[in-house]
Scaffold this active site. Structure first.
Site, PDB file in Angstrom:
ATOM      1  N   CYS A  99       0.865  -1.176   0.000  1.00 55.19           N
ATOM      2  CA  CYS A  99       0.000   0.000   0.000  1.00 55.19           C
ATOM      3  C   CYS A  99       0.898   1.222   0.000  1.00 55.19           C
ATOM      4  O   CYS A  99       2.086   1.121   0.333  1.00 55.19           O
ATOM      5  CB  CYS A  99      -0.886   0.006   1.241  1.00 55.19           C
ATOM      6  SG  CYS A  99      -2.227   1.225   1.137  1.00 55.19           S
ATOM      7  N   CYS A 101      -0.042   4.238   1.631  1.00 50.50           N
ATOM      8  CA  CYS A 101      -0.453   5.275   2.606  1.00 50.50           C
ATOM      9  C   CYS A 101       0.631   5.678   3.594  1.00 50.50           C
ATOM     10  O   CYS A 101       0.647   6.817   4.052  1.00 50.50           O
ATOM     11  CB  CYS A 101      -1.739   4.880   3.325  1.00 50.50           C
ATOM     12  SG  CYS A 101      -1.615   3.380   4.304  1.00 50.50           S
ATOM     13  N   CYS A 109      -3.941   6.060   0.036  1.00 52.96           N
ATOM     14  CA  CYS A 109      -3.401   4.732  -0.284  1.00 52.96           C
ATOM     15  C   CYS A 109      -2.869   4.618  -1.710  1.00 52.96           C
ATOM     16  O   CYS A 109      -2.274   3.606  -2.081  1.00 52.96           O
ATOM     17  CB  CYS A 109      -4.466   3.674  -0.030  1.00 52.96           C
ATOM     18  SG  CYS A 109      -4.947   3.589   1.704  1.00 52.96           S
ATOM     19  N   LYS A 176     -12.379  -4.458   2.540  1.00 50.65           N
ATOM     20  CA  LYS A 176     -11.771  -3.578   3.533  1.00 50.65           C
ATOM     21  C   LYS A 176     -12.677  -2.365   3.714  1.00 50.65           C
ATOM     22  O   LYS A 176     -12.875  -1.583   2.779  1.00 50.65           O
ATOM     23  CB  LYS A 176     -10.398  -3.152   3.037  1.00 50.65           C
ATOM     24  CG  LYS A 176      -9.705  -2.215   3.980  1.00 50.65           C
ATOM     25  CD  LYS A 176      -8.276  -1.989   3.506  1.00 50.65           C
ATOM     26  CE  LYS A 176      -7.587  -0.984   4.382  1.00 50.65           C
ATOM     27  NZ  LYS A 176      -6.250  -0.702   3.884  1.00 50.65           N
ATOM     28  N   ARG A 186      -2.867   3.782  12.496  1.00 48.40           N
ATOM     29  CA  ARG A 186      -2.437   4.994  11.785  1.00 48.40           C
ATOM     30  C   ARG A 186      -1.365   5.735  12.569  1.00 48.40           C
ATOM     31  O   ARG A 186      -0.535   6.428  11.983  1.00 48.40           O
ATOM     32  CB  ARG A 186      -3.643   5.866  11.448  1.00 48.40           C
ATOM     33  CG  ARG A 186      -4.476   5.177  10.369  1.00 48.40           C
ATOM     34  CD  ARG A 186      -5.701   5.947   9.956  1.00 48.40           C
ATOM     35  NE  ARG A 186      -6.477   5.168   8.987  1.00 48.40           N
ATOM     36  CZ  ARG A 186      -7.671   5.514   8.533  1.00 48.40           C
ATOM     37  NH1 ARG A 186      -8.235   6.630   8.960  1.00 48.40           N
ATOM     38  NH2 ARG A 186      -8.292   4.756   7.656  1.00 48.40           N
ATOM     39  N   ARG A 198     -10.998   7.933   3.625  1.00 46.79           N
ATOM     40  CA  ARG A 198     -10.795   6.869   2.649  1.00 46.79           C
ATOM     41  C   ARG A 198     -12.114   6.349   2.077  1.00 46.79           C
ATOM     42  O   ARG A 198     -12.160   5.273   1.491  1.00 46.79           O
ATOM     43  CB  ARG A 198     -10.053   5.701   3.295  1.00 46.79           C
ATOM     44  CG  ARG A 198      -8.731   6.049   3.956  1.00 46.79           C
ATOM     45  CD  ARG A 198      -7.743   4.907   3.769  1.00 46.79           C
ATOM     46  NE  ARG A 198      -6.652   4.908   4.733  1.00 46.79           N
ATOM     47  CZ  ARG A 198      -5.630   5.756   4.729  1.00 46.79           C
ATOM     48  NH1 ARG A 198      -5.582   6.728   3.821  1.00 46.79           N
ATOM     49  NH2 ARG A 198      -4.674   5.655   5.632  1.00 46.79           N
ATOM     50  N   GLU A 214     -16.443  -7.274  -4.095  1.00 44.95           N
ATOM     51  CA  GLU A 214     -14.979  -7.079  -4.058  1.00 44.95           C
ATOM     52  C   GLU A 214     -14.266  -8.427  -3.887  1.00 44.95           C
ATOM     53  O   GLU A 214     -13.205  -8.664  -4.471  1.00 44.95           O
ATOM     54  CB  GLU A 214     -14.579  -6.165  -2.896  1.00 44.95           C
ATOM     55  CG  GLU A 214     -15.035  -4.724  -3.025  1.00 44.95           C
ATOM     56  CD  GLU A 214     -14.200  -3.912  -4.002  1.00 44.95           C
ATOM     57  OE1 GLU A 214     -13.104  -4.364  -4.377  1.00 44.95           O
ATOM     58  OE2 GLU A 214     -14.659  -2.820  -4.394  1.00 44.95           O
ATOM     59  N   LYS A 229     -11.895  -7.209   6.639  1.00 38.96           N
ATOM     60  CA  LYS A 229     -11.228  -6.322   7.593  1.00 38.96           C
ATOM     61  C   LYS A 229     -12.091  -5.107   7.882  1.00 38.96           C
ATOM     62  O   LYS A 229     -12.560  -4.503   6.922  1.00 38.96           O
ATOM     63  CB  LYS A 229      -9.905  -5.890   6.963  1.00 38.96           C
ATOM     64  CG  LYS A 229      -9.181  -4.835   7.719  1.00 38.96           C
ATOM     65  CD  LYS A 229      -7.981  -4.385   6.934  1.00 38.96           C
ATOM     66  CE  LYS A 229      -7.386  -3.194   7.637  1.00 38.96           C
ATOM     67  NZ  LYS A 229      -6.276  -2.648   6.929  1.00 38.96           N
ATOM     68  N   SER A 255      -6.325  -2.911  14.733  1.00 40.75           N
ATOM     69  CA  SER A 255      -5.695  -2.251  15.880  1.00 40.75           C
ATOM     70  C   SER A 255      -6.699  -1.691  16.890  1.00 40.75           C
ATOM     71  O   SER A 255      -6.463  -1.747  18.094  1.00 40.75           O
ATOM     72  CB  SER A 255      -4.768  -1.146  15.377  1.00 40.75           C
ATOM     73  OG  SER A 255      -5.500  -0.187  14.628  1.00 40.75           O
ATOM     74  N   TYR A 294      -2.793  -8.637  16.521  1.00 38.47           N
ATOM     75  CA  TYR A 294      -1.707  -8.150  17.379  1.00 38.47           C
ATOM     76  C   TYR A 294      -1.644  -8.928  18.686  1.00 38.47           C
ATOM     77  O   TYR A 294      -0.705  -8.767  19.457  1.00 38.47           O
ATOM     78  CB  TYR A 294      -1.892  -6.652  17.651  1.00 38.47           C
ATOM     79  CG  TYR A 294      -2.020  -5.851  16.369  1.00 38.47           C
ATOM     80  CD1 TYR A 294      -0.886  -5.477  15.655  1.00 38.47           C
ATOM     81  CD2 TYR A 294      -3.268  -5.515  15.843  1.00 38.47           C
ATOM     82  CE1 TYR A 294      -0.997  -4.776  14.460  1.00 38.47           C
ATOM     83  CE2 TYR A 294      -3.397  -4.815  14.651  1.00 38.47           C
ATOM     84  CZ  TYR A 294      -2.264  -4.458  13.966  1.00 38.47           C
ATOM     85  OH  TYR A 294      -2.379  -3.782  12.780  1.00 38.47           O
TER      86      TYR A 294
HETATM   87  C1  PBG Z   1      -3.875   0.734   4.968  1.00 42.16           C
HETATM   88  C2  PBG Z   1      -4.016  -0.197   6.098  1.00 42.16           C
HETATM   89  C3  PBG Z   1      -4.787   0.064   7.237  1.00 42.16           C
HETATM   90  C4  PBG Z   1      -4.616  -1.019   8.082  1.00 42.16           C
HETATM   91  C5  PBG Z   1      -3.774  -1.929   7.454  1.00 42.16           C
HETATM   92  N1  PBG Z   1      -3.418  -1.409   6.193  1.00 42.16           N
HETATM   93  C6  PBG Z   1      -5.616   1.141   7.656  1.00 42.16           C
HETATM   94  C7  PBG Z   1      -6.060   2.279   6.938  1.00 42.16           C
HETATM   95  O1  PBG Z   1      -6.864   2.178   6.024  1.00 42.16           O
HETATM   96  O2  PBG Z   1      -5.633   3.361   7.361  1.00 42.16           O
HETATM   97  C8  PBG Z   1      -5.249  -1.088   9.431  1.00 42.16           C
HETATM   98  C9  PBG Z   1      -4.902  -2.166  10.306  1.00 42.16           C
HETATM   99  C10 PBG Z   1      -5.246  -1.988  11.707  1.00 42.16           C
HETATM  100  O3  PBG Z   1      -5.976  -1.068  12.133  1.00 42.16           O
HETATM  101  O4  PBG Z   1      -4.764  -2.820  12.464  1.00 42.16           O
HETATM  102  N2  PBG Z   1      -3.365   0.418   3.890  1.00 42.16           N
END
Ligand code: PBG
Length: 308
Positions: A99, A101, A109, A176, A186, A198, A214, A229, A255, A294
Site C-alpha cells: 500500500c 499510505c 493509499c 476492507k 495509523r 478513505r 470485491e 477487515k 488495531s 496483534y
Molecule cells: C492501509 C491499512 C490500514 C490497516 C492496514 N493497512 C488502515 C487504513 O486504512 O488506514 C489497518 C490495520 C489496523 O488497524 O490494524 N493500507
C-alpha cells in the site's frame, strides 16, 4: 472451553523502520512497537519459538513524497527487512502489506489525481505492482495489496508472473471497510490521510453487497487468499465470504479492536486471556481460516500454558 484455533492460524503484524537498535513504543497502541531490522530479527526468533509461523510486515519509510516512491525504490525498508528475515528464518512465512499510505505525503493509499481528491488508477497500479515485485524479489512468500485500488490484484499478479515470480502468492485485502477501528494503526504507520478520508476507495460499513462483490473480483483476478477487515463488527461478512469464496479466508482483527481489549483489561473490566480466546473463537466460528492479530504472540504464550 472449546478452543477452535491454533498458533498456525494466526498471523502477527510487525512494523519496521530504518536504523538500528530501535524498539519504539507507539502512541495508543499498547504492547506494540516499531522495530529496526536488527531488533526485529531478535523478536522474530522468539515469535518462532512460540510456534507462530506467519508474519505480516508494514514498513515506515524515512521520508515521504507525493508518489510514495519510498515504497518501491531500490532498497526500500520492507524489501530490506524481508531479505534479512528470509536469510535467517527461511521457513517463516513472510507476508508484506502493499500500500502507499505510509509512504505518501498526503497519507492516501494511492497516487492522487491532479485535483487531489481521486486516486489516479494507472499510476497507482504501477506503483503497487513495483512495490509488490520488490517484495517478491526480496523473498516474500505472500504480498498483500491493501490500497483498495480497482484491479490491484490482477495488476500485481501480472507483474509477478511476467518477472518470474509465479510462486509468490497474493492475499487480497478484498473487503476492507472505511472503518473507525484503524486509529492505533495509523499512529503506528503514520498513515492517516492528511485531508479527507478513505471513503472514496474503502467500503461503506452498511454495504454487504459491495463487500461480496470485491471478494468475487479478487478471486477472479487471481488472488490466493481473500480477507475481511476489520473482523469483529463484520462477522456476518466473514461468514458470507466463507460461503461464497473458494479460497482460504483471512480476517483482520484490527488495531482498534485490539486496543479496546487492552484498555478494558487495564481497567479490570475483563480477563485479557479469556476475552481474547472468546474473540478468536468467534472469528474462527464465523468462518475465518486465518486471523491477523496483534494478540498473536500473547495467545501463543497462553496456548503453551498447561491449563488454558
Ligand atoms: C492501509 C491499512 C490500514 C490497516 C492496514 N493497512 C488502515 C487504513 O486504512 O488506514 C489497518 C490495520 C489496523 O488497524 O490494524 N493500507
Amino acid at each position: 472451553m472449546g478452543i477452535n484455533f491454533k498458533e498456525t492460524d494466526l498471523i502477527y503484524p510487525y512494523f519496521v523502520v530504518g536504523g538500528t537498535g530501535k524498539k519504539v513504543k507507539i502512541k495508543s497502541f499498547p504492547d506494540t512497537f516499531r522495530y529496526s531490522v536488527d531488533r526485529l530479527l531478535k523478536d522474530i526468533e522468539n515469535t518462532g519459538k512460540l510456534g507462530l509461523n506467519k508474519i505480516l510486515l508494514f514498513g515506515i519509510p524515512d521520508a515521504k513524497d507525493n508518489l510514495g516512491s519510498a515504497a518501491y525504490g531500490k532498497g526500500n525498508i520492507v524489501s530490506y527487512a524481508v531479505s534479512r528475515i528470509k536469510r535467517e528464518f527461511p521457513a517463516l512465512i513472510v507476508m508484506t502489506d502493499v500500500c502507499l499510505c505510509a509512504y505518501t505525503a498526503h497519507g492516501h493509499c494511492g497516487i492522487l489525481e491532479r485535483d487531489g481528491r481521486k486516486i489516479e488508477q494507472k499510476g497507482t497500479l504501477n506503483a503497487l505492482s513495483k512495490t509488490a515485485l520488490s517484495h517478491a524479489e526480496a523473498g516474500a512468500d505472500w504480498v498483500a495489496p491493501s490500497a483498495m485500488a480497482k484491479r490491484q490484484v490482477s495488476a500485481i499478479r501480472h507483474a509477478l508472473d511476467k518477472n518470474g515470480y509465479k510462486k509468490t502468492k497474493i492475499m487480497g485485502y478484498s473487503a476492507k471497510f472505511a472503518s473507525n477501528f484503524y486509529g492505533p494503526f495509523r499512529n503506528a504507520a503514520d498513515s492517516a490521510p492528511r485531508s479527507g478520508d478513505r471513503s472514496g476507495y474503502q467500503l461503506d460499513y452498511a454495504d454487504l453487497g459491495s463487500a461480496l462483490k470485491e471478494i468475487e473480483d479478487d478471486v477472479r483476478e487471481g488472488a490466493d487468499m481473500v480477507m475481511v477487515k476489520p473482523a469483529l463488527s463484520y462477522l456476518d461478512v466473514i461468514r458470507e465470504a466463507k460461503l461464497k469464496s473458494p479460497l482460504p479466508l483471512a480476517a483482520y482483527n484490527v488495531s482498534g479492536e485490539y486496543a479496546m481489549v487492552k484498555y478494558g483489561a487495564k481497567q479490570g473490566l475483563w480477563d485479557e486471556k479469556k476475552i481474547v480466546f472468546e474473540i478468536m473463537s468467534s472469528i474462527k466460528r464465523a468462518g475465518a481460516d486465518f486471523i491477523i492479530t496483534y494478540h498473536a504472540k500473547e495467545i501463543a504464550g497462553w496456548l503453551k500454558e498447561k491449563d488454558h
